[in-house]
Design a protein around this motif. Sequence first.
Motif, PDB file in Angstrom:
ATOM      1  N   THR A  38     -19.244  13.853 -62.078  1.00 21.10           N
ATOM      2  CA  THR A  38     -20.106  13.061 -61.356  1.00 21.10           C
ATOM      3  C   THR A  38     -19.544  11.806 -61.029  1.00 21.10           C
ATOM      4  O   THR A  38     -19.614  11.325 -59.648  1.00 21.10           O
ATOM      5  CB  THR A  38     -21.447  12.829 -62.062  1.00 21.10           C
ATOM      6  N   ALA A  39     -18.796  11.061 -61.919  1.00 18.14           N
ATOM      7  CA  ALA A  39     -18.064   9.498 -61.465  1.00 18.14           C
ATOM      8  C   ALA A  39     -17.113   9.816 -60.276  1.00 18.14           C
ATOM      9  O   ALA A  39     -16.824   9.110 -59.582  1.00 18.14           O
ATOM     10  CB  ALA A  39     -17.534   9.201 -62.877  1.00 18.14           C
ATOM     11  N   ALA A  40     -16.277  11.081 -60.317  1.00 20.02           N
ATOM     12  CA  ALA A  40     -15.325  11.441 -59.505  1.00 20.02           C
ATOM     13  C   ALA A  40     -15.975  11.394 -58.077  1.00 20.02           C
ATOM     14  O   ALA A  40     -15.348  11.077 -57.003  1.00 20.02           O
ATOM     15  CB  ALA A  40     -14.344  12.913 -59.704  1.00 20.02           C
ATOM     16  N   GLY A  55     -17.593   8.421 -52.764  1.00 18.79           N
ATOM     17  CA  GLY A  55     -18.676   8.076 -51.957  1.00 18.79           C
ATOM     18  C   GLY A  55     -19.980   8.811 -51.807  1.00 18.79           C
ATOM     19  O   GLY A  55     -20.847   8.586 -50.786  1.00 18.79           O
ATOM     20  N   TYR A  56     -20.049  10.014 -52.619  1.00 14.86           N
ATOM     21  CA  TYR A  56     -21.292  10.522 -52.537  1.00 14.86           C
ATOM     22  C   TYR A  56     -21.974  10.955 -53.755  1.00 14.86           C
ATOM     23  O   TYR A  56     -21.633  10.463 -54.851  1.00 14.86           O
ATOM     24  CB  TYR A  56     -20.655  12.197 -52.243  1.00 14.86           C
ATOM     25  N   GLU A  57     -23.068  11.604 -53.830  1.00 15.96           N
ATOM     26  CA  GLU A  57     -23.900  11.810 -54.925  1.00 15.96           C
ATOM     27  C   GLU A  57     -24.258  13.384 -55.505  1.00 15.96           C
ATOM     28  O   GLU A  57     -24.630  14.063 -54.625  1.00 15.96           O
ATOM     29  CB  GLU A  57     -25.381  11.344 -54.483  1.00 15.96           C
ATOM     30  N   VAL A  58     -23.909  13.408 -56.545  1.00 18.93           N
ATOM     31  CA  VAL A  58     -24.268  14.699 -57.443  1.00 18.93           C
ATOM     32  C   VAL A  58     -25.839  14.778 -57.380  1.00 18.93           C
ATOM     33  O   VAL A  58     -26.198  14.114 -58.128  1.00 18.93           O
ATOM     34  CB  VAL A  58     -23.515  14.921 -58.714  1.00 18.93           C
ATOM     35  N   VAL A  59     -26.450  16.021 -56.745  1.00 21.77           N
ATOM     36  CA  VAL A  59     -27.770  15.934 -57.124  1.00 21.77           C
ATOM     37  C   VAL A  59     -28.212  17.108 -58.243  1.00 21.77           C
ATOM     38  O   VAL A  59     -29.400  17.275 -58.255  1.00 21.77           O
ATOM     39  CB  VAL A  59     -28.797  15.993 -55.602  1.00 21.77           C
ATOM     40  N   ASP A  60     -27.375  17.888 -58.320  1.00 18.63           N
ATOM     41  CA  ASP A  60     -27.959  19.245 -59.124  1.00 18.63           C
ATOM     42  C   ASP A  60     -26.508  19.722 -59.509  1.00 18.63           C
ATOM     43  O   ASP A  60     -25.231  19.641 -58.823  1.00 18.63           O
ATOM     44  CB  ASP A  60     -28.429  20.038 -58.145  1.00 18.63           C
ATOM     45  N   ARG A  61     -26.698  20.410 -60.790  1.00 17.77           N
ATOM     46  CA  ARG A  61     -25.322  21.172 -61.094  1.00 17.77           C
ATOM     47  C   ARG A  61     -25.905  22.381 -61.907  1.00 17.77           C
ATOM     48  O   ARG A  61     -26.943  22.858 -62.241  1.00 17.77           O
ATOM     49  CB  ARG A  61     -24.841  20.101 -62.468  1.00 17.77           C
TER      50      ARG A  61
END
Length: 69
Positions: free
Chosen positions: A56-58, A63-69
């Motif tokens: 998520t940090a990477a 410049g983007y966002e993790v919304v689900d995994r």
Amino acid sequence: MTTTTYTVKGMTCGHCVSSVKEEVGEVAGVTGVEVDLATGLVTVESEGPVDAATITAAVEEAGYEVVDR
């Protein structure tokens, strides 16, 4: 070998894909990164489990966002 898929929000072009692949690919243990621009899916292959917070940090560094995994 471990494979994990994340959904990333905000990618709109090939440059976005390259940025995410580059940042996630630099995470220790990651052996492969595939990004599907149309769906926002990022598939991460690694030698073993990689902390989701690290991925998520990477993605956020790119410049983007993790919304689900």
